[in-house]
Design a protein around this motif. Structure first.
Motif, PDB file in Angstrom:
ATOM      1  N   LEU A 140      -9.710  10.816   4.573  1.00  0.00           N
ATOM      2  CA  LEU A 140     -10.449  11.944   5.133  1.00  0.00           C
ATOM      3  C   LEU A 140     -10.183  13.218   4.340  1.00  0.00           C
ATOM      4  O   LEU A 140     -11.094  14.024   4.101  1.00  0.00           O
ATOM      5  N   ASN A 141      -8.945  13.380   3.915  1.00  0.00           N
ATOM      6  CA  ASN A 141      -8.582  14.551   3.116  1.00  0.00           C
ATOM      7  C   ASN A 141      -9.347  14.573   1.797  1.00  0.00           C
ATOM      8  O   ASN A 141      -9.850  15.628   1.370  1.00  0.00           O
ATOM      9  N   LEU A 142      -9.463  13.405   1.162  1.00  0.00           N
ATOM     10  CA  LEU A 142     -10.232  13.318  -0.081  1.00  0.00           C
ATOM     11  C   LEU A 142     -11.700  13.659   0.168  1.00  0.00           C
ATOM     12  O   LEU A 142     -12.323  14.366  -0.633  1.00  0.00           O
ATOM     13  N   GLN A 143     -12.258  13.171   1.272  1.00  0.00           N
ATOM     14  CA  GLN A 143     -13.660  13.462   1.593  1.00  0.00           C
ATOM     15  C   GLN A 143     -13.862  14.960   1.827  1.00  0.00           C
ATOM     16  O   GLN A 143     -14.866  15.535   1.384  1.00  0.00           O
ATOM     17  N   PHE A 144     -12.919  15.581   2.510  1.00  0.00           N
ATOM     18  CA  PHE A 144     -12.989  17.024   2.765  1.00  0.00           C
ATOM     19  C   PHE A 144     -13.057  17.791   1.449  1.00  0.00           C
ATOM     20  O   PHE A 144     -13.911  18.662   1.251  1.00  0.00           O
ATOM     21  N   HIS A 145     -12.156  17.448   0.540  1.00  0.00           N
ATOM     22  CA  HIS A 145     -12.111  18.169  -0.732  1.00  0.00           C
ATOM     23  C   HIS A 145     -13.285  17.793  -1.643  1.00  0.00           C
ATOM     24  O   HIS A 145     -13.680  18.609  -2.480  1.00  0.00           O
ATOM     25  N   ASP A 146     -13.842  16.594  -1.461  1.00  0.00           N
ATOM     26  CA  ASP A 146     -15.041  16.232  -2.229  1.00  0.00           C
ATOM     27  C   ASP A 146     -16.217  17.128  -1.840  1.00  0.00           C
ATOM     28  O   ASP A 146     -17.029  17.507  -2.692  1.00  0.00           O
ATOM     29  N   ILE A 147     -16.322  17.453  -0.554  1.00  0.00           N
ATOM     30  CA  ILE A 147     -17.384  18.366  -0.115  1.00  0.00           C
ATOM     31  C   ILE A 147     -17.213  19.724  -0.788  1.00  0.00           C
ATOM     32  O   ILE A 147     -18.179  20.332  -1.269  1.00  0.00           O
ATOM     33  N   LEU A 148     -15.971  20.197  -0.836  1.00  0.00           N
ATOM     34  CA  LEU A 148     -15.705  21.474  -1.491  1.00  0.00           C
ATOM     35  C   LEU A 148     -16.061  21.409  -2.974  1.00  0.00           C
ATOM     36  O   LEU A 148     -16.686  22.339  -3.511  1.00  0.00           O
ATOM     37  N   LEU A 149     -15.678  20.327  -3.626  1.00  0.00           N
ATOM     38  CA  LEU A 149     -15.966  20.194  -5.062  1.00  0.00           C
ATOM     39  C   LEU A 149     -17.464  20.175  -5.330  1.00  0.00           C
ATOM     40  O   LEU A 149     -17.945  20.845  -6.249  1.00  0.00           O
ATOM     41  N   ASP A 150     -18.190  19.390  -4.534  1.00  0.00           N
ATOM     42  CA  ASP A 150     -19.646  19.313  -4.726  1.00  0.00           C
ATOM     43  C   ASP A 150     -20.286  20.690  -4.535  1.00  0.00           C
ATOM     44  O   ASP A 150     -21.212  21.066  -5.263  1.00  0.00           O
ATOM     45  N   THR A 151     -19.789  21.435  -3.565  1.00  0.00           N
ATOM     46  CA  THR A 151     -20.338  22.766  -3.296  1.00  0.00           C
ATOM     47  C   THR A 151     -19.987  23.750  -4.392  1.00  0.00           C
ATOM     48  O   THR A 151     -20.776  24.648  -4.710  1.00  0.00           O
ATOM     49  N   ALA A 152     -18.806  23.580  -4.999  1.00  0.00           N
ATOM     50  CA  ALA A 152     -18.379  24.491  -6.068  1.00  0.00           C
ATOM     51  C   ALA A 152     -19.338  24.449  -7.254  1.00  0.00           C
ATOM     52  O   ALA A 152     -19.510  25.438  -7.970  1.00  0.00           O
ATOM     53  N   GLY A 153     -19.959  23.291  -7.483  1.00  0.00           N
ATOM     54  CA  GLY A 153     -21.044  23.205  -8.453  1.00  0.00           C
ATOM     55  C   GLY A 153     -20.647  23.314  -9.911  1.00  0.00           C
ATOM     56  O   GLY A 153     -21.368  23.910 -10.703  1.00  0.00           O
ATOM     57  N   SER A 154     -19.499  22.724 -10.286  1.00  0.00           N
ATOM     58  CA  SER A 154     -19.085  22.731 -11.690  1.00  0.00           C
ATOM     59  C   SER A 154     -18.614  21.338 -12.070  1.00  0.00           C
ATOM     60  O   SER A 154     -17.594  20.859 -11.559  1.00  0.00           O
ATOM     61  N   GLN A 155     -19.336  20.668 -12.952  1.00  0.00           N
ATOM     62  CA  GLN A 155     -18.985  19.307 -13.350  1.00  0.00           C
ATOM     63  C   GLN A 155     -17.641  19.262 -14.041  1.00  0.00           C
ATOM     64  O   GLN A 155     -16.839  18.351 -13.812  1.00  0.00           O
ATOM     65  N   LYS A 156     -17.363  20.224 -14.885  1.00  0.00           N
ATOM     66  CA  LYS A 156     -16.074  20.249 -15.584  1.00  0.00           C
ATOM     67  C   LYS A 156     -14.929  20.439 -14.593  1.00  0.00           C
ATOM     68  O   LYS A 156     -13.865  19.821 -14.726  1.00  0.00           O
ATOM     69  N   LEU A 157     -15.139  21.288 -13.598  1.00  0.00           N
ATOM     70  CA  LEU A 157     -14.128  21.500 -12.567  1.00  0.00           C
ATOM     71  C   LEU A 157     -13.891  20.214 -11.783  1.00  0.00           C
ATOM     72  O   LEU A 157     -12.740  19.850 -11.495  1.00  0.00           O
ATOM     73  N   ILE A 158     -14.966  19.499 -11.460  1.00  0.00           N
ATOM     74  CA  ILE A 158     -14.851  18.231 -10.743  1.00  0.00           C
ATOM     75  C   ILE A 158     -14.046  17.225 -11.543  1.00  0.00           C
ATOM     76  O   ILE A 158     -13.122  16.576 -11.027  1.00  0.00           O
ATOM     77  N   GLU A 159     -14.369  17.071 -12.830  1.00  0.00           N
ATOM     78  CA  GLU A 159     -13.677  16.102 -13.678  1.00  0.00           C
ATOM     79  C   GLU A 159     -12.190  16.419 -13.786  1.00  0.00           C
ATOM     80  O   GLU A 159     -11.337  15.528 -13.676  1.00  0.00           O
ATOM     81  N   THR A 160     -11.880  17.682 -14.009  1.00  0.00           N
ATOM     82  CA  THR A 160     -10.474  18.086 -14.166  1.00  0.00           C
ATOM     83  C   THR A 160      -9.708  17.893 -12.872  1.00  0.00           C
ATOM     84  O   THR A 160      -8.605  17.334 -12.856  1.00  0.00           O
ATOM     85  N   TYR A 161     -10.291  18.335 -11.773  1.00  0.00           N
ATOM     86  CA  TYR A 161      -9.627  18.255 -10.470  1.00  0.00           C
ATOM     87  C   TYR A 161      -9.369  16.802 -10.066  1.00  0.00           C
ATOM     88  O   TYR A 161      -8.266  16.457  -9.619  1.00  0.00           O
ATOM     89  N   LYS A 162     -10.381  15.946 -10.218  1.00  0.00           N
ATOM     90  CA  LYS A 162     -10.237  14.556  -9.772  1.00  0.00           C
ATOM     91  C   LYS A 162      -9.189  13.811 -10.591  1.00  0.00           C
ATOM     92  O   LYS A 162      -8.470  12.958 -10.060  1.00  0.00           O
TER      93      LYS A 162
END
Length: 242
Positions: A140-162
């Motif tokens: 659930l925690n991962l899903q919560f932060h996935d929503i935040l990542l998708d909303t942040a709208g930066s592919q590079k940020l998503i790749e680095t964070y994950k």
């Protein structure tokens, strides 16, 4: 002729997607602990388990090595990677900075439906925490932060964070269990939602950074490294400890 082309295209698609599917499943085994940290990965057993040849297994393991989840030792094989405390601590420090950026970006961009999805996750998270269901809470925690990542709208940020999250997964489970995270993590996520809903990007960034700083402190406690926590400030913007 067209039928032959279609058959060939389908065969190519199946063969090219198989290593990715195998990679996702091996990654799941690592994240859930079924493939334990430090353990040797048996290619033959995995090939038998997934009913495939060893080729897709090897290709998947190469991708997981690039992702930092496994290591390949010459003449010994492939092992689930172990991360030293010092490296985990550095990753937490990087996460603090990334979460602050995410908090600011999300607050500026979030739509009402995404905010509602975040709010809706709080009660299931609380239930999992009360039941001491670490695996469910972690998902659930991962899903919560996935929503935040998708909303942040930066592919590079998503790749680095994950990538950082995957490397930290086992440390984070220990922090939730041994460091007391389940007692406070839900309230920290509620504070994140409230900060984002306030429309104040700086507040949201600060709250998200403090959340990771709290996780970092819990990791220190879970591993008996309170001395390290005292030597290194958790966050330049806060001294709060959850």
């Amino acid at each position: 002729m067209d039928t032959n082309k279609s058959t060939a295209a389908l065969a190519f698609l199946q063969s090219s997607s198989l290593p990715m599917l195998v990679q996702e499943e091996i990654e799941r085994l690592i994240m859930t602990g079924e493939l334990a940290v430090g353990s040797r990965i048996n290619e033959s057993e995995l090939a038998l388990r997934f009913n495939t040849s060893r080729g897709p297994i090897r290709e998947a393991l190469r991708a997981l090595e690039e992702a930092g989840l496994v290591r390949n030792e010459k003449n010994r094989g492939v092992f689930v990677r172990e991360i030293a405390f010092e490296e985990a601590d550095e990753i937490y420090e990087l996460r603090e900075a990334l979460e602050e950026i995410i908090g600011r970006r999300v607050t500026r961009a979030i739509a009402p439906d995404a905010l509602d999805r975040l709010k809706a996750m709080l009660e299931p998270m609380r239930s999992a925490a009360q039941a001491q269901d670490l695996e469910q809470y972690a998902q659930l925690n991962l899903q919560f932060h996935d929503i935040l990542l998708d909303t942040a709208g930066s592919q590079k940020l998503i790749e680095t964070y994950k990538r950082l999250i995957k490397e930290l997964s086992l440390f984070r489970m220990r922090a939730l269990d041994g460091g007391g995270g389940l007692r406070v993590s839900v309230d920290e996520h509620r504070e994140i939602v409230e900060a984002i809903a306030s429309g104040d990007p700086e507040r949201a960034g600060r709250v998200m950074r403090e959340h990771v700083a709290g996780s970092r402190a819990r990791m220190h406690r879970a591993l008996g490294r309170n001395d390290a926590a005292q030597r290194a400030p958790l966050s330049p913007s806060s001294t709060k400890e959850a």
